[in-house]
Design an enzyme around this catalytic site. Sequence first.
Site, PDB file in Angstrom:
ATOM      1  N   SER A  30       5.933  -1.495   5.210  1.00 59.94           N
ATOM      2  CA  SER A  30       4.924  -2.543   5.082  1.00 59.94           C
ATOM      3  C   SER A  30       4.850  -3.264   6.418  1.00 59.94           C
ATOM      4  CB  SER A  30       5.272  -3.472   3.920  1.00 59.94           C
ATOM      5  OG  SER A  30       4.299  -4.487   3.801  1.00 59.94           O
ATOM      6  N   HIS A  59       1.886   0.105   3.410  1.00 61.59           N
ATOM      7  CA  HIS A  59       1.033  -0.982   2.940  1.00 61.59           C
ATOM      8  C   HIS A  59       0.175  -1.436   4.111  1.00 61.59           C
ATOM      9  CE1 HIS A  59       3.994  -2.394  -0.452  1.00 61.59           C
ATOM     10  NE2 HIS A  59       3.608  -1.146  -0.593  1.00 61.59           N
ATOM     11  N   ASP A 113       9.162  -3.107  -2.664  1.00 67.73           N
ATOM     12  CA  ASP A 113       8.594  -1.814  -3.058  1.00 67.73           C
ATOM     13  C   ASP A 113       9.526  -0.683  -2.625  1.00 67.73           C
ATOM     14  OD1 ASP A 113       6.810  -0.108  -4.205  1.00 67.73           O
ATOM     15  OD2 ASP A 113       5.204  -0.395  -2.743  1.00 67.73           O
TER      16      ASP A 113
END
Length: 350
Positions: free
Chosen positions: A160, A187, A280
Amino acid sequence: MAGQPGRPGVGIVSDVVLQRHRLQAATGKFGLEVSFSGDPSRLMDYPEFPDACLWLVTLEDEADHPALFDHLLENTDAPVLFGVDQAPKPGSTDYFRWERRLVDKLEQQLGHLETLDTASDLEELVETTPAPHSAPELPHWIAPAAPGSLAEDVWVLGASLGGPAAVKTFLDNLPPGLPVGFVYAQHIDGNFTEVLTRVLGRHAHYQLKRAEEGYRVRNGDVVLMPVEREWTFDTQGQLTERNTPWPGPYGPSIDQVLLNVADYYGKRCHAILFSGMGNDGAIAAPMLKAYGSRIWVQESKSCGNSSMPDSVAATGCSSFCGTPEQLAKELVKTIENNCLLKNRQKRDSA
């Protein structure tokens, strides 16, 4: 954990010390400041009511604090979330599911919380071009993968915030010709996918390519999972798009990517979790570990934000932690050891 400048501040009220600590840690993973954290009596006695954009309130017995609700309503217009579940033991799958539920509630009130890399962040990576011929050579014991050959082993690269820089450094430190394919779950704002593909694929031996219907992962690929819809593998190992968004608030869901890749590749699917906010990957990683997969994480100090790899490390399922350069060296060493083992087994069976 300190929040990021300009991010909303939240107030935490609980009569359980451990719950306050865990709520503060969870909100900090998404860069939120905590403007107040204490028990009800401390809030009631506070000389000046703290400023917060949202209040999280969790009590063992609400009957013990009958005046708290009225005190909050009289002093703030900010939303008040009562009855937040007690946090399970950190590092457990139940804990990370609790954390996700909490973030869902926060985002319903505050909007999207995760900070993502911007287009200018990605463009800056162009300036970090490695010196010519700086990539290491393929070790003698590793036979170069034939161009276009299907990958037997696939590593999922999950990231991310800060991930593109880390993944670029990782790829730049791999020698060409490794018999391995990558699936990249990043992400990112969907509008920046083309920029990401251009920037990260510009100097590496491993070229980024968007997932395509019917495509099978080949050695040397870095297949980028699209943000908008979920992708899976069919029984032949071909990529296929589902007509549904990724589960959860962020696309692509790294947890779901891990599960989908492992569903076809089994123990030949491995994962590296790079820099990023949130958790995540922490729910699926232990499941992959149970298959026999390797789970590695980027070490905290080299991350733009270490919440994601730290969360995976907290599960106890990661077997290696290092900088992007160290992760690249460890991958080469792991593949070399596997090649040596296969050669030894061939000789023993001859």
